[in-house]
Design a protein around this motif. Structure first.
Motif, mmCIF file in Angstrom:
data_model
loop_
_atom_site.group_PDB
_atom_site.id
_atom_site.type_symbol
_atom_site.label_atom_id
_atom_site.label_comp_id
_atom_site.label_asym_id
_atom_site.label_seq_id
_atom_site.Cartn_x
_atom_site.Cartn_y
_atom_site.Cartn_z
ATOM 1 N N THR A 90 0.781 -1.146 -0.051
ATOM 2 C CA THR A 90 0.012 0.000 0.094
ATOM 3 C C THR A 90 0.886 1.374 -0.061
ATOM 4 O OG1 THR A 90 -1.626 -1.190 1.133
ATOM 5 C CG2 THR A 90 -1.960 1.084 1.149
ATOM 6 N N TYR A 127 -3.236 5.483 -2.615
ATOM 7 C CA TYR A 127 -3.976 6.389 -2.195
ATOM 8 C C TYR A 127 -3.730 7.608 -2.119
ATOM 9 C CZ TYR A 127 -6.244 2.103 -0.376
ATOM 10 O OH TYR A 127 -6.781 0.792 -0.228
ATOM 11 N N LEU A 155 -6.852 4.464 8.638
ATOM 12 C CA LEU A 155 -6.956 3.188 7.450
ATOM 13 C C LEU A 155 -6.507 2.182 8.078
ATOM 14 C CD1 LEU A 155 -6.044 5.011 4.171
ATOM 15 C CD2 LEU A 155 -8.526 4.279 4.988
ATOM 16 N N ASN A 156 -5.990 2.089 9.320
ATOM 17 C CA ASN A 156 -5.634 0.680 10.052
ATOM 18 C C ASN A 156 -4.201 0.325 9.329
ATOM 19 O OD1 ASN A 156 -7.657 0.718 11.988
ATOM 20 N ND2 ASN A 156 -9.182 -0.209 10.404
ATOM 21 N N SER A 192 -9.423 9.923 6.711
ATOM 22 C CA SER A 192 -9.362 8.471 6.304
ATOM 23 C C SER A 192 -10.757 7.794 6.080
ATOM 24 C CB SER A 192 -8.464 7.761 7.299
ATOM 25 O OG SER A 192 -9.196 7.632 8.761
ATOM 26 N N GLY A 193 -11.678 8.236 7.261
ATOM 27 C CA GLY A 193 -12.992 7.744 7.215
ATOM 28 C C GLY A 193 -13.816 8.190 5.825
ATOM 29 N N ARG A 194 -13.709 9.393 5.189
ATOM 30 C CA ARG A 194 -14.231 9.562 3.973
ATOM 31 C C ARG A 194 -13.547 8.710 2.926
ATOM 32 N NH1 ARG A 194 -13.504 14.648 6.229
ATOM 33 N NH2 ARG A 194 -11.823 15.287 4.986
ATOM 34 N N LYS A 196 -12.566 5.513 3.108
ATOM 35 C CA LYS A 196 -12.866 4.452 3.370
ATOM 36 C C LYS A 196 -14.139 4.162 2.698
ATOM 37 C CE LYS A 196 -10.774 2.882 7.830
ATOM 38 N NZ LYS A 196 -11.223 2.789 9.216
ATOM 39 N N THR A 197 -15.144 5.279 2.702
ATOM 40 C CA THR A 197 -16.403 5.374 2.244
ATOM 41 C C THR A 197 -16.183 5.319 0.795
ATOM 42 O OG1 THR A 197 -17.331 6.695 3.964
ATOM 43 C CG2 THR A 197 -18.513 6.693 2.191
ATOM 44 N N ILE A 199 -13.831 3.969 -0.998
ATOM 45 C CA ILE A 199 -13.284 2.823 -1.282
ATOM 46 C C ILE A 199 -14.420 1.655 -1.368
ATOM 47 C CG2 ILE A 199 -11.882 0.891 -0.501
ATOM 48 C CD1 ILE A 199 -9.851 3.087 0.745
ATOM 49 N N ARG A 200 -15.166 1.745 -0.233
ATOM 50 C CA ARG A 200 -16.528 0.983 -0.381
ATOM 51 C C ARG A 200 -17.415 1.127 -1.340
ATOM 52 N NH1 ARG A 200 -16.254 1.683 5.396
ATOM 53 N NH2 ARG A 200 -17.826 3.241 5.240
#
Length: 210
Positions: A90, A127, A155-156, A192-194, A196-197, A199-200
């Protein structure tokens, strides 16, 4: 087991500071850490890379065979780091562009992102991060390194917690700079939360079209 991180950028971007923060946070989590620095013409904006190896490792430099995570604070330097390995899992890439000395000396134009992705980006989850804008929102353009750490945490991508990073930030920065860097970390995690959204959502679209 070893987790390998390479940080890449140019002199003045806080690459070494970021490496120290990640290393110390990992040590606080009880893990073994080795960090090494490779300086180019750092005082003149040259390349700087830092390797952070977490876990059962013995040599300070990541081998060419594999790197788990690249964190790039400058566009070209990110792809240079990716190119130096046979495999990169990554890459987090700040979209900031700082004209490298090699281009200036040879009067070459800065390559576009699409060309770089096509040439070096195959096989790596990359990313892009508008870290410069986020850093300015936090209060300083120099906080890009902390924004990127926040994104990686969210993003862990780190084997340690945000609390451990916060502890190290408080131990690293004087009070007058701590607020900016804490804000940069928070904004990076929020971004990162946005991400992740997105990416999903992209995965869902691809699944429906396949």
């Amino acid at each position: 087991m070893t987790y390998n991180i390479r940080l890449a950028g140019v002199g003045g971007q806080g690459i070494i500071t970021a490496g120290n923060i990640i290393s110390e946070a990992a040590m606080r989590s009880g893990q073994k850490v080795i960090m090494s620095e490779i300086h180019g013409l750092s005082q003149r904006g040259g390349s700087v890379t830092v390797d952070v190896r977490i876990g059962d490792c013995y040599g300070p430099i990541i081998s060419q065979s594999s790197c788990d995570l690249v964190i790039g604070l400058e566009l070209i330097e990110t792809f240079r780091a990716i190119e130096s390995f046979e495999n990169v899992g990554t890459a987090l890439m700040s979209t900031e562009k700082i004209n490298p000395i090699s281009l200036s000396m040879h009067k070459k134009e800065y390559p576009c992102l699409e060309d770089l992705m096509e040439k070096y980006g195959m096989g790596t989850r990359i990313y892009p991060v508008e870290a410069g804008e986020i850093a300015m929102e936090a209060g300083s353009s120099k906080a890009v390194n902390i924004v990127m750490i926040g994104v990686a945490l969210g993003l862990n991508l780190f084997p340690m917690t945000a609390d451990e990073v916060v502890y190290v930030l408080k131990d690293t920065f004087p009070e007058k700079k701590l607020g900016i860097n804490m804000k940069a970390l928070e904004l990076g995690i929020a971004l990162s939360g946005r991400m992740k959204t997105n990416i999903r959502e992209n995965s869902t679209i691809q699944n429906r079209s396949s």
